[in-house]
Design a protein around this motif. Structure first.
Motif: not given
Length: 400
Positions: A193-194, A197, A201, A209, A213
């Motif tokens: 996820v991190r 994301t 971005r 985000e 997810a």
């Protein structure tokens, strides 16, 4: 003054023209190339043949292949009428002979024009309306191609990664950006996820985000690679890029349509009608040729747009109405779609729709009835060059 009729069976490379006099006798029959020199020679010969007589040119098309011929005839101040191909086909059975040739079709066109008085004249369209027609047709083609590509993309993604296909809304930019970089469950799981994301971005994706997810959660539900996964993933990436390119083309075309539409003298009046935006307004102008010159009454406009029912009475049966068979489908879409949208934004439209529903009309019938009512309103606004008002002005009688 007498008259002669020139029926033209239009084709891509050649046209066949046949001329009849008032008694129905053939004066000329010629096949000419779709070339300015030959067409000018044909016009000159027919004008010489007519002498002091009037010439009425009848064509089975109003644009496209005979566009050059129509332009030349308009420049020569000739009278043009349009007879639909369907009418020609139906009339064919009433003529002797079973064969089909261009000369025979041209004779039928000329003879129908000689006998009928209800044929629509062909007028030269405004330059702005012609450009809007080309642009709106281009937009329609692009949107249809995008829809086909998105459907193909969904089918492939379902084959390889059904959980992700259910999660993503492929008509928005964010999911397309995601699929342009990562397509398989394993690749998305490895990223997490991190990092996903951050990747989104960096490419200016909104709600990065949340999207990341959802994608990782879908990847966590599938650990099996289907047969042919690498090839499917490559094809998904290719289709995504195609959709993104089509989106850019649609956006570019929308800007061209808006620039051209807002320059038109009727743009402000048309946009004042609830439910009609730039795209629908441009399609309206393209459908009517840029003005209401060909529609002296709102009834004519409603019939042309296919929102006025046609009677189908026979014997003792009367008051039987049905949907019209001949109408301008794109113009019908303009009035139907705008009526549907106006129900949510215009209290007058909402009241009319609710009244029709209370009378027992189905949803579609109520919307068509509203579209018919709005034809009257828009026609009057254009006639008076007046903007739409929710509360129309009240006429005040002069005091004595």
């Amino acid at each position: 003054m007498s008259r002669i009729w020139a029926g033209t069976d239009c084709g891509k490379g050649h046209h066949h023209c046949l001329v009849l006099d008032a008694e129905g006798d053939t004066l000329l029959s010629r096949r000419v190339a779709n070339d300015e020199t030959e067409l000018l020679a044909l016009i000159a010969d027919e004008l010489e043949l007519a002498s002091d007589d009037r010439v009425t040119w009848a064509l089975d098309m109003t644009g496209g292949e005979p566009a050059l011929l129509i332009a030349l005839l308009v420049n020569h101040g000739q009278e043009l009428v349009y007879i639909p191909g369907l009418a020609v086909n139906r009339a064919t059975d009433s003529y002797r002979g079973a064969g089909k040739t261009d000369a025979r079709d041209a004779r039928i066109i000329a003879d129908q024009a000689r006998m009928r008085r209800d044929l629509e004249p062909i007028r030269a369209g405004e330059e702005a309306a012609i450009e809007l027609k080309l642009l709106t047709e281009r937009r329609t083609d692009l949107v249809a191609e995008r829809t086909r590509t998105v459907n193909r993309l969904r089918s492939l993604l379902t084959t390889m990664f059904p959980a992700l296909e259910r999660t993503l809304e492929l008509n928005t930019a964010g999911p397309l950006v995601l699929l342009s970089g990562y397509q398989t469950p394993a690749a998305i799981r490895r990223l997490g996820v991190r990092r996903l994301t951050a990747w989104l971005r960096n490419r200016k994706v909104r709600s990065a985000e949340v999207l990341a997810a959802k994608a990782v959660e879908a990847a966590a539900r599938q650990h099996t690679a289907v047969a042919g996964e690498p090839a499917i993933a490559r094809m998904v990436c290719t289709l995504v890029k195609d959709v993104m390119a089509l989106n850019e083309k649609v956006t570019e075309t929308d800007k061209l349509i808006e620039d051209q539409f807002r320059q038109h003298e009727l743009a402000e009046v048309i946009l004042s009608m609830p439910g009609i935006g730039v795209t629908l307004g441009a399609e309206f102008l393209a459908g009517v040729g840029g003005s209401l010159t060909a529609f002296p009454t709102p009834d004519r406009l409603a019939a042309f747009a296919g929102v006025a029912p046609a009677p189908r009475d026979s014997g003792q049966v009367s008051g039987n109405l049905r949907r019209p068979q001949r109408y301008q489908r794109r113009l019908q879409r303009v009035f139907y779609t705008s009526a549907l949208l106006s129900i949510r934004s215009d209290p007058n439209s909402r009241r009319f729709y609710d009244r029709k529903r209370a009378e027992g009309k189905r949803h579609t019938q109520a919307v068509i009835a509203l579209a018919r009512r709005r034809v009257n309103v828009l026609w009057a606004l254009i006639r008076d060059r007046r903007l739409y008002e929710v509360m129309p002005p009240v006429a005040v009688s002069p005091t004595s």
